[in-house]
Structure formats: C-alpha cells, structure tokens
Design a protein around this motif. Structure first.
Motif, PDB file in Angstrom:
ATOM      1  N   ASN A 328      48.445  32.647  39.797  1.00 58.10           N
ATOM      2  CA  ASN A 328      48.943  33.986  39.324  1.00 58.10           C
ATOM      3  C   ASN A 328      48.346  35.268  39.498  1.00 58.10           C
ATOM      4  O   ASN A 328      47.351  34.851  38.262  1.00 58.10           O
ATOM      5  CB  ASN A 328      50.610  34.095  38.312  1.00 58.10           C
ATOM      6  N   PHE A 329      47.996  36.298  39.613  1.00 54.68           N
ATOM      7  CA  PHE A 329      47.657  37.489  40.077  1.00 54.68           C
ATOM      8  C   PHE A 329      47.903  38.082  38.216  1.00 54.68           C
ATOM      9  O   PHE A 329      48.691  37.700  37.138  1.00 54.68           O
ATOM     10  CB  PHE A 329      48.211  38.646  40.439  1.00 54.68           C
ATOM     11  N   ILE A 330      47.056  39.120  37.603  1.00 49.98           N
ATOM     12  CA  ILE A 330      46.928  39.898  36.506  1.00 49.98           C
ATOM     13  C   ILE A 330      47.407  41.288  36.202  1.00 49.98           C
ATOM     14  O   ILE A 330      46.670  42.505  37.145  1.00 49.98           O
ATOM     15  CB  ILE A 330      45.359  39.661  35.792  1.00 49.98           C
ATOM     16  N   LEU A 331      48.197  41.591  35.359  1.00 50.36           N
ATOM     17  CA  LEU A 331      48.836  42.993  35.510  1.00 50.36           C
ATOM     18  C   LEU A 331      48.974  43.241  34.061  1.00 50.36           C
ATOM     19  O   LEU A 331      49.462  42.391  33.319  1.00 50.36           O
ATOM     20  CB  LEU A 331      50.130  43.241  35.688  1.00 50.36           C
ATOM     21  N   GLY A 332      48.441  44.491  33.713  1.00 53.52           N
ATOM     22  CA  GLY A 332      49.312  44.931  32.085  1.00 53.52           C
ATOM     23  C   GLY A 332      47.903  45.561  31.232  1.00 53.52           C
ATOM     24  O   GLY A 332      46.289  45.437  31.702  1.00 53.52           O
ATOM     25  N   GLU A 333      48.609  46.000  30.123  1.00 50.35           N
ATOM     26  CA  GLU A 333      47.096  47.180  29.110  1.00 50.35           C
ATOM     27  C   GLU A 333      46.581  45.439  28.876  1.00 50.35           C
ATOM     28  O   GLU A 333      47.316  44.838  27.700  1.00 50.35           O
ATOM     29  CB  GLU A 333      47.934  47.893  28.290  1.00 50.35           C
ATOM     30  N   ARG A 338      43.416  48.946  24.092  1.00 48.50           N
ATOM     31  CA  ARG A 338      44.600  50.651  23.711  1.00 48.50           C
ATOM     32  C   ARG A 338      43.512  50.861  25.057  1.00 48.50           C
ATOM     33  O   ARG A 338      42.775  51.664  25.468  1.00 48.50           O
ATOM     34  CB  ARG A 338      44.440  51.130  23.515  1.00 48.50           C
ATOM     35  N   ASN A 339      44.893  51.130  26.466  1.00 42.61           N
ATOM     36  CA  ASN A 339      44.842  52.233  27.608  1.00 42.61           C
ATOM     37  C   ASN A 339      43.224  51.966  28.936  1.00 42.61           C
ATOM     38  O   ASN A 339      42.876  52.648  29.623  1.00 42.61           O
ATOM     39  CB  ASN A 339      44.451  53.390  26.980  1.00 42.61           C
ATOM     40  N   PHE A 340      43.663  49.718  28.288  1.00 41.70           N
ATOM     41  CA  PHE A 340      42.750  50.168  29.444  1.00 41.70           C
ATOM     42  C   PHE A 340      43.519  49.249  30.247  1.00 41.70           C
ATOM     43  O   PHE A 340      43.886  47.986  29.949  1.00 41.70           O
ATOM     44  CB  PHE A 340      41.437  49.424  28.635  1.00 41.70           C
ATOM     45  N   PHE A 341      44.067  49.756  31.117  1.00 38.23           N
ATOM     46  CA  PHE A 341      44.989  48.265  32.362  1.00 38.23           C
ATOM     47  C   PHE A 341      44.190  47.456  33.418  1.00 38.23           C
ATOM     48  O   PHE A 341      43.118  47.930  33.381  1.00 38.23           O
ATOM     49  CB  PHE A 341      45.344  49.689  33.010  1.00 38.23           C
ATOM     50  N   VAL A 342      44.954  46.383  33.826  1.00 32.89           N
ATOM     51  CA  VAL A 342      44.312  45.881  34.137  1.00 32.89           C
ATOM     52  C   VAL A 342      44.999  45.194  36.040  1.00 32.89           C
ATOM     53  O   VAL A 342      46.130  44.795  35.136  1.00 32.89           O
ATOM     54  CB  VAL A 342      43.688  44.753  34.037  1.00 32.89           C
ATOM     55  N   GLY A 343      44.689  45.055  37.295  1.00 30.49           N
ATOM     56  CA  GLY A 343      45.156  45.372  37.849  1.00 30.49           C
ATOM     57  C   GLY A 343      44.526  43.821  38.874  1.00 30.49           C
ATOM     58  O   GLY A 343      43.535  44.251  39.584  1.00 30.49           O
ATOM     59  N   ALA A 344      44.439  42.881  38.489  1.00 27.15           N
ATOM     60  CA  ALA A 344      43.266  41.473  39.307  1.00 27.15           C
ATOM     61  C   ALA A 344      43.713  40.662  39.526  1.00 27.15           C
ATOM     62  O   ALA A 344      44.914  39.873  38.887  1.00 27.15           O
ATOM     63  CB  ALA A 344      41.822  41.847  38.786  1.00 27.15           C
ATOM     64  N   GLY A 345      43.085  39.304  40.319  1.00 25.60           N
ATOM     65  CA  GLY A 345      43.506  38.360  40.156  1.00 25.60           C
ATOM     66  C   GLY A 345      44.150  37.892  41.106  1.00 25.60           C
ATOM     67  O   GLY A 345      44.910  36.536  40.483  1.00 25.60           O
ATOM     68  N   PHE A 346      44.085  38.245  42.580  1.00 22.29           N
ATOM     69  CA  PHE A 346      45.540  37.523  43.220  1.00 22.29           C
ATOM     70  C   PHE A 346      45.789  37.162  44.092  1.00 22.29           C
ATOM     71  O   PHE A 346      46.292  37.035  44.281  1.00 22.29           O
ATOM     72  CB  PHE A 346      46.195  39.559  44.350  1.00 22.29           C
ATOM     73  N   ASN A 347      44.498  36.521  43.978  1.00 21.16           N
ATOM     74  CA  ASN A 347      44.954  34.424  44.360  1.00 21.16           C
ATOM     75  C   ASN A 347      45.015  34.596  45.228  1.00 21.16           C
ATOM     76  O   ASN A 347      45.889  33.765  46.547  1.00 21.16           O
ATOM     77  CB  ASN A 347      46.246  33.989  43.592  1.00 21.16           C
ATOM     78  N   ALA A 348      44.377  35.146  46.737  1.00 16.91           N
ATOM     79  CA  ALA A 348      44.205  35.740  48.348  1.00 16.91           C
ATOM     80  C   ALA A 348      46.718  35.635  48.550  1.00 16.91           C
ATOM     81  O   ALA A 348      46.639  35.962  49.913  1.00 16.91           O
ATOM     82  CB  ALA A 348      44.516  34.406  48.808  1.00 16.91           C
ATOM     83  N   PHE A 349      46.900  36.507  47.667  1.00 20.10           N
ATOM     84  CA  PHE A 349      48.372  37.105  48.231  1.00 20.10           C
ATOM     85  C   PHE A 349      48.573  38.059  47.488  1.00 20.10           C
ATOM     86  O   PHE A 349      49.929  39.034  47.589  1.00 20.10           O
ATOM     87  CB  PHE A 349      49.591  36.142  48.125  1.00 20.10           C
ATOM     88  N   GLY A 350      47.363  39.004  47.298  1.00 18.22           N
ATOM     89  CA  GLY A 350      47.126  40.260  47.151  1.00 18.22           C
ATOM     90  C   GLY A 350      47.418  41.376  48.408  1.00 18.22           C
ATOM     91  O   GLY A 350      48.291  42.611  47.270  1.00 18.22           O
ATOM     92  N   ILE A 351      47.681  41.277  49.018  1.00 17.61           N
ATOM     93  CA  ILE A 351      48.235  42.056  50.610  1.00 17.61           C
ATOM     94  C   ILE A 351      50.083  41.505  50.145  1.00 17.61           C
ATOM     95  O   ILE A 351      50.482  42.825  50.559  1.00 17.61           O
ATOM     96  CB  ILE A 351      48.113  41.533  51.520  1.00 17.61           C
TER      97      ILE A 351
END
Length: 815
Positions: A328-333, A338-351
């Motif tokens: 699963n991908f990775i979202l969140g703070e 604090r105030n460091f957010f991440v959206g990454a690791g989309f396992n080839a279904f990022g689109i």
C-alpha cells in the motif's frame, strides 16, 4: 521567467503525478500560497514510464472511494485544463484460471458490490467477446469492472500542473531542494539551489527519493526501488476500446496502446535497484532491459495472447518504481516531525491513485486531518522494524512478488522473520505455536497438537482453514478452563506529569479521573466524534497513567496522544512497550490459578473487574489488570521482560490440574466476535462514533467535563445516527465469513461486514457491519428488518442482533 518566492505557506517537493495532484488540490482548496519544486522536469522521475492502468477496487471501502475519485477527476480534467490526458474508460477485465481464484474473484465482486461498484461476472465466452485477442481454454471465469480504464501518465500530470497554475499555485522546474531549515522541531524553510523559501509546511512527494530525503530529518518512509519491466509492441490492429486486462494466475497485465499492446507483470523474483543510492543525474532515465529476467513473464503472456508471437516489439521498457513492505502507498503527516507530510510509495499503481491521493493529502495539509479514515495507507501504520532499510527491502520484495498471487484470507508474510520476539518465543514454538507477525512482532496465532501429528503451519484456502479444529480446542479451553495468551506485543505507554489527569480527561472520551488502581476502557475521539484510538487506561499513581493499545497501532496511537496534549498542560508520554511482557490469563479457572501463585488476595471482593493491582509471583512484581477481550474472567499480567519466562513457567505448573492451555490470537478473535467486542481498524475507526458503534456507554456525557469530540457526540445524541453496528449470524453453519460481505435488509443493500469469523460456542459464523440509511437508523429499524448476506455472490439468510451473542449480562466477566 518567474522568480522563486522567498515565502510560501506550503512547499510541495516533487513534480511527478502525486506532487502535481496534491498541488492541484491545494489550489482548489484556496491554498494558492503553495509552491511546487521539481529538481529536473515534471514527470522525469518515474511518472513518465508508468504503464497507466487505472483500476479502482481495493479491500478498503475508503481506498476504493479514493480511486473512484481519481476516475471522476480524470473524466473532466481535459475539459477543465484544455490538455489531453489520454483517459479512456474502457473497463477492466480480471481473469480466473482455477476454482480458488474464481472464489477470490467472486468475493471481489461482492466487495465491489458492497462499496457501490459494478463488477460483472463473466463466462469464458463472454470474456472472449470483450477481449478477442486472448486464448480462454484455461479460464474458469472473469470479472469486468466497466468504470476502470487507462490514461497517459505524463499527459495527466501536465494537466494537473496546469490546473494547479490556473488555481494560483506556483511551479518551478529545475529547482533542487538541498535542505530543510528546522528549529526546535518546527519547519522554518526549504533551502533550494536557487534560494531559501520560508514556509510552514512541506509535502514530500519525491517518489523513490523520499525515503533518503525524509531520513535526513528523522522521518521514516518505508519504501525501496524495484525494477519493473513492460513490453510495448508495434501496432497490429488492437482495437482502441479494448479493456485493460489483468491475468493474475499468469502474473501479467495488458492495455491497448496505439493499436498495439503494453504487457507487463509481477515476477516472483523481483530485482531491487539502487542498493547504494540513486544516481545523482537520474531523470528521464530508463534502466537496461533484462530480457532474460522478463522471459518468465513473456512465456505466460504468449500462452494467453498467441498474437504476441508474431507482433513486433517496439521496446522492453525497464524502470524503477518505489514499493512498500505491505503493497500500500504512504500518505499523511509524519509522526516524527510536525507539518512534514508524505505522499509516496505507490507500488506501480500511482496513476490510478494519484487523483484521490492528491485530494486526500491536500485536505490533510489544509485541515490537519484526512477527509476520511485512511488507515490502510497511513504513514503511522509503520514502526520500529521499518527504520532498517535491509528489513524493508526484504519484506518489500516479498510483497512485490505477491502482487498478483492469491490474496488468501489470514495470509502471513514469511520474509524478515523472526524479527521482534517475546521472551517466550522459543518455549511456545517448542509447544507447537504457529506464529503470525504484526509490526515485526512474532505472535502465536494457534497451537498445533504435536503429539497428534499436527504441523504448526497455515495451509491457505477460502474454505475452512487447516487450523479450524485447533482453534476450536483453544476456544473451548477459554470458555471452560483457562488459557495463557502471550500478548507481549501490545503497545504500552506511560503518561506522567503534574497535569496527567487533566490531559487524559481531555483526550479520553470515558471517565479516567478515577482513584489510583482504576482501569478504564476508553476511546479517543476526533472533532467529528470519530474513534481515533481504542485503549485501556490504568491509573497507577496520582500523576501517572499506564495505557495499553493494539500491536499495530503503536505509532499511530502514540502520535495521537502526544499531539493532543494541550500546550498549557504539563505531562510527558513515554513508550514502554519493550519493558513489559503481557501474559493474559483468561478463563473461568483463571482466579484459582492466579491465587495459587501469589499471596495477594485476588478474590472478587478484593480485586474486582476494572481494577489494576501489583501482585507478587515467584519474586516478580506483576501489574495485574482485571480486564478481558474474550468475555471470561481474566487478568492481563504485565511483567517486566526479565521475569516473563519465570512467571509463565510458574503459571503453567500451577494451572496443569485446572486444564490450563496455551492459546493464540485466532482464538481471541473467535471469542471477541461472540462477545461483541469491537476491533479498531475494522469495526471502529475515525469514520465511526461510539454512538454508531454501540459504545455510547463508554462516553462520559453525564459528566460535565470537556473532552475532544464532546460537541459532535452531543449533536449525534440529539439528532440520531444514520448507521449502526450490528451482529449478523448466517442460518447455515457452513458459511465462511471474512468481512466485506454485502448486507441486505428487506432486499436493499444497506452496508457490508467490517469483520467476520467463526464462533465455536454458538457453532456458526459471525459478522459485524454497519446498517446504513440516509433517513436515520434506530435500534427498531435494525431489528425489524429481514437480512441476507451476499457471500461470494450468493445470498444467504441471517439473523441480526444488537446484543452480544455470549454472556450479554457480563456475569462471567464479573464473577
């Protein structure tokens, strides 16, 4: 050329599809003081070489909803921005080549139905009509989801970027981020090669670069790069409206492209990439094609699509993708900063994910919380093992290899084990324990009878599991004698300080302001009244509380509690998980066994339910909590780790004459289903309030004390609810419930099961799920309906209950 600003509210790092989607949605939310920085060119990292399949169905309703949002966005994006996206809603076809896979597909169709998606089950002939290029001799059936589709990744990204600019967001290419300026735990600025941007928030959507970058600031993002290949053919007359095709039994996928095919797959022996770091100038860069490694995928594809034998090959494309340990991908703070957010690791279904993930992440940034429960992708689902890149890589390669294999119920990962072990691990293994793993912890799931020749090994199936009888033995021992569960993996925290009571009273929905020695079961709520944590709180001193929560929620719950300590109150939260083992002694004979090993008076009068005491056992100071999650008299014995083996041996010796046995987590699950206990992450969570979940009794509304979420609960009590958790028992005792089965009331779809299993005392399957109605739901509404469950596309009658199936008066617990 536009000049780089010196200030911004939010800086998005990374110009792939995830970063551009996040920037687009921040702009839509009015956060126009947002800057997106891309070190080279938009899409030049990994987005440009993505295959572009867009599927929607996942095992979580909310993640499915998120992917559905992507589809809705991609439908309208071209009209909004004037840029082509290559979006085609040509549907998605999934094949099944054996009976077990066909069962999986039928259960997926039920899940789709539960979540409001149309998925049609097809015969091989019907599948061939939709996809005439394939050979269907080995097919049992197929499923078709008409709203799936495909897109051009680079085009969608550019459209999202234009939409972001149209909303007022600034985008700068060829601008590498060098560093973050952090002062006293607060982000002050982003340092780029072109200057400093003072900011409040950073959103890191840097794909495979994210882990290394985040680690510089103490943030853990568990992902690694893995080589992924797909083949592009020359045009050979492939119809432009051909659905995307997934053939999981042959590990392959297909989509139409300019009259030809794109074909790729997920090999069982993936190749990790960039073990020594990503090269400095890696952009718009592909890896060398590995025809030998791809041969195993090609062999499977030629059997399915014979026309590939003569089709011209335009390119075998090989590029790295970032994958995660659980797929699963990775979202969140980030919990660490604090105030460091991440959206990454989309396992080839990022689109497929990008539209919805960008929306959710933007809302998280803007409002301080996600739009709905996103636990399956929440960055806080990870913990201590995930700081080690070698461990992350080992587990991630296993997850990659399982991308298209059967998604078995109760399946366990095998790599990177054992990692975290209880002091009792070797003792329990020698007695037949079959271990599962959670957040790196080895936990006994069930015990084989070694003398009877049982093997402590799971054999996976969609029917009755091979451990069904073994768990039945353990369940019987819980109900009739006593068992020990090794629950050392529980997360354990201490909140201590001058204002500890005031802090806990604000965070906890139940009343924890009780005398020393009191034990309280409580939820912790968000401002919508949703359940963020489900914990046990023991008051161990006037200024100290001992908090216990589930293994997998260690990072999440610690972060929630720490963030909600009011700034003007003094209290410190400490994680003491590794300091204590937990031996749960449960069953009607548990008091006799405990009394035999301690001089302390553990009678009901001296040690009633809902209390905590320190008792001595074999020279060991044991913190005993009189509580249960199985519906019987019992005690959680929290033991300093150096004493745990001694205490275990003494208890087992004393319990021999009483029938004391070892038992595992699957017996706990069976017992808790019968007793109606809720499980966070399935039955309850941020989208469910205690009132909806039947836990209103655990909320201190009769006490005039402020706590987080109180106003939302008050509103709900005044206006009623639109969903209510209920228990469902099929009439047929042979039915297997796993969760996500569709609930029908008087023939109308009203929800799905949040959890399912088997109750050995009642001799039937048990499921829990929310009955929903926009007009409102009452107890009378729930109990007056005629119910059926859809199990793998078959309707089965069932009975409904709002009371526990076992010991509803709690007589056994309080005995």
């Amino acid at each position: 050329m536009k000049e780089l600003p010196t200030t911004a509210k939010t800086v998005v790092i990374g110009g792939g599809i995830i970063g551009c989607s996040t920037a687009y949605h921040l702009g839509k939310l009015g956060f126009t003081d947002t800057v997106l920085l891309e070190r080279k060119k938009l899409t030049s990292g990994t987005t440009f070489h993505a295959a572009g399949l867009v599927g929607q169905l996942r095992t979580s309703a909310n993640i499915t909803q998120m992917l559905g949002y992507s589809v809705d966005l991609y439908k309208k994006l071209e009209a909004e921005t004037g840029l082509a996206t290559g979006w085609k809603m040509n549907g998605g076809l999934r094949l099944a080549c054996n009976e077990e896979r066909w069962t999986e597909v039928k259960r997926q169709a039920t899940t789709a139905q539960s979540f409001g998606l149309q998925m049609h089950l097809l015969t091989p002939r019907e599948a061939l009509d939709l996809w005439p290029l394939m050979d269907v001799d080995d097919l049992v059936g197929a499923a078709f989801l008409p709203t799936d589709g495909q897109a051009n990744p680079s085009d969608i990204t550019q459209a999202l970027a234009k939409g972001a600019r149209m909303a007022g967001v600034s985008i700068f290419e060829d601008t590498e981020v060098l560093d973050l300026e952090i002062d006293k735990g607060r982000i002050r600025a982003v340092i780029t090669e072109k200057g400093r941007i003072e900011c409040e928030r950073v959103v890191v959507c840097a794909g495979q670069w994210t882990r290394t970058f985040a680690a510089r600031f103490g943030v853990n993002v568990p992902l690694v790069s893995v080589e992924h290949q797909y083949l592009i053919t020359e045009s050979f007359g492939v119809p432009s409206n051909l659905p995307t095709l997934r053939d999981p039994d042959r590990l392959t996928y297909y989509k139409e492209e300019v009259g030809g095919l794109v074909m790729g797959g997920y090999e069982p022996n993936p190749i990790p990439w960039a073990l020594d770091g990503i090269p400095k100038d890696f952009h718009y860069t592909l890896l060398d094609s590995n025809f030998d490694h791809f041969e195993q995928i090609m062999e499977q594809a030629l059997i399915r699509v014979p026309a590939l034998q003569t089709a011209g090959v335009k390119q075998l494309l090989c590029g790295p993708e970032s994958f995660t340990p659980d797929g699963n991908f990775i979202l969140g703070e980030a919990p660490e900063l604090r105030n460091f957010f991440v959206g990454a690791g989309f396992n080839a279904f990022g689109i497929a994910s990008a539209g919805g993930a960008g929306m959710a992440l933007a809302e998280w940034v803007a409002k301080g919380e996600p739009p709905y429960d996103l636990w399956p992708v929440d960055i806080r689902r990870f913990g201590r093992p995930h700081f080690d890149t070698d461990w992350v890589r080992t587990r991630t390669l296993e997850a990659y290899g399982k991308h298209y294999t059967m998604a078995w119920p109760f399946e366990e990962h095998s790599s990177g084990r054992p990692c975290r072990k209880s002091p009792l691990y070797d003792r329990l293994k020698a007695q037949g324990a079959c271990f599962g793993e959670k957040l790196g912890w080895e936990r006994p799931n069930w015990f084989a009878d070694l003398f009877a020749g049982e093997e402590p090994k799971d054999i996976y199936t969609y029917g009755r599991q091979n451990w069904f009888d073994a768990v039945g033995r353990e369940h019987k021992a819980v109900r009739e004698a006593a068992v020990i569960f090794d629950q050392t993996s529980f997360a354990k925290f201490v909140l201590k300080g001058r204002d500890a009571e005031a802090v806990m009273s604000w965070i906890a929905a139940n009343d924890v302001a009780k005398p020393v020695g009191a034990l309280t079961y409580t939820q912790m709520l968000n401002d919508r009244g949703g359940i963020e944590c489900d914990v046990t709180v023991a008051r161990t001193a006037e200024n100290e509380f001992y908090i216990t929560t589930g293994t997998g929620f260690a990072t999440h719950d610690f972060d929630w509690i720490a963030r909600n300590i009011p700034a003007d109150l003094h209290a410190e939260l400490v994680d003491v998980t590794s300091a204590y083992s937990v031996l749960s002694l449960m069953g009607p004979k548990s008091r006799e066994i405990l009394q035999a090993v301690t001089l302390a008076d553990v009678s009901n009068a001296a040690f009633p339910f809902g209390k905590v005491r320190t008792v001595g056992i074999a020279g060991c100071p044991v913190r005993a909590l009189r509580i249960t999650y199985v519906g019987e008299l019992g005690y959680e014995l929290h033991v300093p780790v150096e004493y745990s083996a001694t205490v275990y041996d003494v208890l087992m010796a004393a319990g021999r004459e009483h029938g004391l046995a070892n038992a595992g987590y699957r017996a706990i699950e069976s017992c808790r289903l019968e007793k109606g206990y809720r499980a966070w992450g399935s039955d309850i969570g941020p989208d469910h309030t205690p009132i909806e979940a039947g836990l209103g009794w655990a909320v201190k509304m009769k006490k005039d004390v402020a706590f987080r979420g109180r106003e939302a609960i008050a509103r709900q009590l005044a206006s009623g609810v639109k969903k209510m958790l209920a228990c469902f028992v099929p009439d047929d005792p042979e039915i297997v419930l796993l969760g996500r089965e569709t609930i029908y009331r008087d023939g109308q779809r009203v929800g799905w099961l949040s959890s399912g299993g088997y109750g050995y005392t009642i001799g039937k399957a048990i499921g829990y799920g929310y009955v929903r109605d926009p007009g409102g739901v009452t107890e009378d509404f729930v109990l007056s309906g005629r119910y059926e469950l859809d199990v793998a596309q078959s309707r089965v009658p069932c009975q409904v209950s709002l009371k526990p199936l076992y010991d509803p008066q709690m007589a056994r617990i309080k005995a």
